[in-house]
Design a protein around this motif. Structure first.
Motif, short mmCIF file in Angstrom:
data_model
loop_
_atom_site.label_atom_id
_atom_site.label_comp_id
_atom_site.label_asym_id
_atom_site.label_seq_id
_atom_site.Cartn_x
_atom_site.Cartn_y
_atom_site.Cartn_z
N ILE A 1 4.26 -66.86 54.79
CA ILE A 1 5.06 -66.34 53.67
C ILE A 1 4.65 -64.90 53.35
O ILE A 1 5.51 -64.02 53.17
N LEU A 2 3.35 -64.64 53.31
CA LEU A 2 2.88 -63.29 53.00
C LEU A 2 3.21 -62.32 54.12
O LEU A 2 3.56 -61.16 53.87
N ALA A 3 3.13 -62.78 55.37
CA ALA A 3 3.44 -61.91 56.51
C ALA A 3 4.92 -61.53 56.53
O ALA A 3 5.29 -60.49 57.09
N ALA A 4 5.76 -62.36 55.91
CA ALA A 4 7.20 -62.09 55.89
C ALA A 4 7.64 -61.36 54.62
O ALA A 4 8.84 -61.26 54.34
N ALA A 5 6.70 -60.80 53.88
CA ALA A 5 7.05 -60.08 52.64
C ALA A 5 7.98 -58.92 52.91
O ALA A 5 8.76 -58.51 52.03
N ASP A 6 7.94 -58.36 54.13
CA ASP A 6 8.81 -57.23 54.44
C ASP A 6 10.29 -57.62 54.44
O ASP A 6 11.16 -56.76 54.34
N HIS A 7 10.59 -58.92 54.54
CA HIS A 7 11.98 -59.36 54.46
C HIS A 7 12.57 -59.04 53.09
O HIS A 7 13.79 -58.89 52.96
N ASP A 8 11.72 -58.95 52.08
CA ASP A 8 12.14 -58.60 50.73
C ASP A 8 11.92 -57.12 50.43
O ASP A 8 12.01 -56.70 49.27
N GLY A 9 11.64 -56.35 51.46
CA GLY A 9 11.38 -54.93 51.25
C GLY A 9 10.02 -54.64 50.66
O GLY A 9 9.78 -53.55 50.13
N LEU A 10 9.11 -55.59 50.75
CA LEU A 10 7.74 -55.42 50.28
C LEU A 10 6.80 -55.28 51.47
O LEU A 10 7.17 -55.60 52.61
N ASP A 11 5.60 -54.81 51.23
CA ASP A 11 4.65 -54.53 52.30
C ASP A 11 3.67 -55.70 52.43
O ASP A 11 2.88 -55.95 51.51
N PRO A 12 3.67 -56.42 53.55
CA PRO A 12 2.73 -57.55 53.72
C PRO A 12 1.28 -57.16 53.51
O PRO A 12 0.48 -57.99 53.06
N ASP A 13 0.92 -55.92 53.79
CA ASP A 13 -0.47 -55.50 53.62
C ASP A 13 -0.89 -55.47 52.16
O ASP A 13 -2.08 -55.53 51.84
N ASP A 14 0.10 -55.36 51.24
CA ASP A 14 -0.23 -55.41 49.81
C ASP A 14 -0.75 -56.79 49.41
O ASP A 14 -1.36 -56.94 48.35
N TYR A 15 -0.50 -57.77 50.26
CA TYR A 15 -0.89 -59.16 49.95
C TYR A 15 -1.94 -59.66 50.94
O TYR A 15 -2.17 -60.87 51.03
N GLY A 16 -2.57 -58.72 51.64
CA GLY A 16 -3.68 -59.07 52.52
C GLY A 16 -3.30 -59.70 53.83
O GLY A 16 -4.16 -60.29 54.51
N ALA A 17 -2.03 -59.59 54.25
CA ALA A 17 -1.58 -60.28 55.47
C ALA A 17 -2.36 -59.85 56.70
O ALA A 17 -2.70 -60.68 57.55
N ALA A 18 -2.66 -58.56 56.80
CA ALA A 18 -3.36 -58.06 58.00
C ALA A 18 -4.77 -58.63 58.09
O ALA A 18 -5.28 -58.86 59.20
N ALA A 19 -5.41 -58.87 56.96
CA ALA A 19 -6.77 -59.43 56.96
C ALA A 19 -6.75 -60.95 57.11
O ALA A 19 -7.71 -61.54 57.62
#
Length: 546
Positions: free
Chosen positions: A81-99
């Protein structure tokens, strides 16, 4: 200060947990929370972490996404869900997806506490950003007054722990309107266009018109097919025709493209239309992302009957239920008298209104006319009052030395009486607000024929006020269209309270999707996209303006 607060919070948790901390995993979880606390840099992040501390403390430090041995299926679901935040125009990295991804992939028990904390913090922030927007509206633009109810992040994590379906849980925080969903779909489509290479600029040159032949016409055809404005079956060039000939089918496609971009629909490609063709796909993607953020600021429920003004489009919609029953052009504030973004409730209207001239307009705009023409006030039905108090007296304008106020404070109140030349026209629609903005008629009808219509001092002039009054008064007993017209003809100032207030929403949307799936773009006339891009996307946001 923040570190002292964090240390105190950790100490209290350790004491509260007591013997439960004998197990290794709770110790790891407390240690990870402590580490995050020491790395926290903002008050907002510290407050969120404090709520998470409290949540785990009340559970005896029991995790919700992992076991002491492994990540659960729900952990993978949150991560997705967090990795797909960009589907809503949000940045997954703001939610720690990369870590989060490497923590899941590692499969190490000593990293599970870290994974637990990152998943919880990421989900809390993502749900809040979906519901209320990532940035505070007035941080991005001082003239945007949108107020969404703040999300309780403690309630987010508590509800997430009990949710049977995490995707359904997250969906409750996303704006639940078709307009938001369709704009999300447009974002996916334009990102696909970007992955396919986007489009190159069409070279400049003389205007392209029907009946002419030019090598650039073939480029225009390809672009319109790519965007969906020119269907393949309508493009005779694909059936062996001359691709460089500007035929009638291409004219219709260009008009469709011009409609989508708020341009004059002449079917020719002049400077403004060419500029719209040459806005790169990256800038359009950014534009959609910015307007998804604006949709998150807006309430899901705009009202059963409401008025929606889109400043960037110079238009007004009157909506009843799910149907747009009336739409019209509007004139809005000049660039240096920008109409603000806000919502209010229309409670009454005035037929044959007075115009109480704001002091700055009186001094800057009317005073030069008074000095030039001694009969200006009388000719235009103005009265002069001694001041703005309720008991102000009427003054004969010939007794005033008007030249004395050319560069000074203007002490008088000018009031224009009802009539054909009244600056507010024949009807004024009032939704009381601190910005002193309202909707009104105007004697300057020719301005509605302009493509760009930012000419007012901040209020909004409507193209068809009588039709709008008929809708507004439809629920007010006795006020038929015939009575509205008769009252206008009487010339008497009449205040009509509404039986039920009507919400009025003043918005600024530079991209949206209509019910038929057509994606629209508008120019950023007030530079509000530019300001929001800086706040939302940072200084490296696209500088390709539109």
């Amino acid at each position: 200060m923040l570190r002292r607060v964090r240390s105190s919070a950790i100490a209290l948790l350790l004491l509260a947990a007591g013997p439960a901390l004998a197990a290794s995993f709770p110790e790891q979880l407390v240690s990870e929370l402590d580490a995050v606390a020491h790395a926290t840099q903002t008050e907002d992040a510290a407050a969120t972490l404090g709520k998470l501390f409290k949540f785990y403390s009340e559970r005896g430090m029991a995790p919700i996404w992992v076991t002491p041995q492994e990540a659960t299926a729900r952990a993978f679901e949150v991560a997705a869900i967090l990795a797909a935040a960009d589907h809503d125009g949000l940045d997954p990295d703001d939610y720690g997806a990369a870590a989060i991804d490497p923590l899941l992939s590692a499969g190490r028990s000593d990293l599970l506490a870290q994974l637990e904390v990152r998943l919880s913090l990421g989900l809390m922030k993502f749900a809040a950003d979906l519901a209320q927007g990532r940035v505070t509206p007035q941080v991005a633009d001082l003239e945007t007054f949108a107020f969404r109810e703040e999300v309780d992040k403690a309630a987010v994590i508590a509800a997430a722990a009990e949710a049977s379906s995490l995707s359904d849980f997250v969906a409750k925080y996303r704006p639940r309107t078709p307009r938001y969903d369709s704009l999300k779909q447009a974002l996916a489509r334009y990102r696909q266009l970007a992955r396919s290479g986007g489009w190159a600029p069409i070279p400049g040159g003389p205007s392209l018109k029907a009946g002419t032949s030019d090598p650039r016409v073939g480029l225009v055809r390809a672009r319109l097919r790519l965007w969906g404005d020119l269907a393949a079956q309508d493009d005779r060039a694909l059936s062996g025709g001359d691709p460089d000939f500007y035929d009638e089918a291409l004219v219709k496609a260009v008009i469709a493209m011009q409609l989508r971009h708020g341009l004059e629909t002449d079917g020719a490609i002049g400077q403004l239309t060419l500029e719209a063709f040459n806005v790169p796909v990256e800038a359009r993607i950014e534009q959609i992302i910015l307007n998804l953020e604006r949709r998150r600021w807006m309430p899901d429920d705009l009202g059963a009957r409401y008025v929606l003004v889109n400043l960037a489009d110079f238009t007004l919609e009157v909506v009843d239920g799910s149907q747009t029953v009336l739409d019209m052009r509007v004139v809005i504030g000049k660039r240096y008298n920008k109409t603000p973004v806000f919502s209010g409730n229309m409670t009454y209207l005035e037929i044959n209104p007075y115009w109480h001239v704001p002091p700055n307009i009186a001094r800057k705009e009317l005073l030069p006319k008074i000095l030039k023409n001694a009969s200006f006030l009388q000719d235009n039905k103005f009265e002069v009052f001694s001041d703005w108090s309720s008991d102000a007296s009427v003054i004969d304008p010939v007794t005033i030395d008007w030249a004395a106020y050319a560069g000074a404070k203007f002490p008088y109140k000018l009031r224009q009486n009802p009539g054909d030349g009244n600056a507010l026209g024949r009807i004024k629609f009032m939704f009381p607000n601190r910005y002193n903005v309202y909707l009104h008629d105007t004697p300057s009808k020719s301005l509605f024929n302009r493509q760009r219509r930012d000419f007012s001092y901040g209020c909004i002039r409507v193209e068809r006020p009588v039709e709008m009054a008929e809708f507004v008064l439809a629920k007010t007993p006795g006020w038929t269209l015939e009575k509205i017209k008769a009252t206008i003809d009487s010339g008497e100032r009449t205040v009509v309270p509404l039986a039920k207030p009507i919400p009025v929403h003043i918005s600024y949307l530079t991209s949206w999707v209509t019910n038929d799936g057509t994606v629209h773009f508008r120019k950023d006339i007030y530079d509000r996209d530019h300001a929001l891009a800086e706040a939302l996307l940072g200084p490296r946001a696209s500088r390709e303006r539109y």
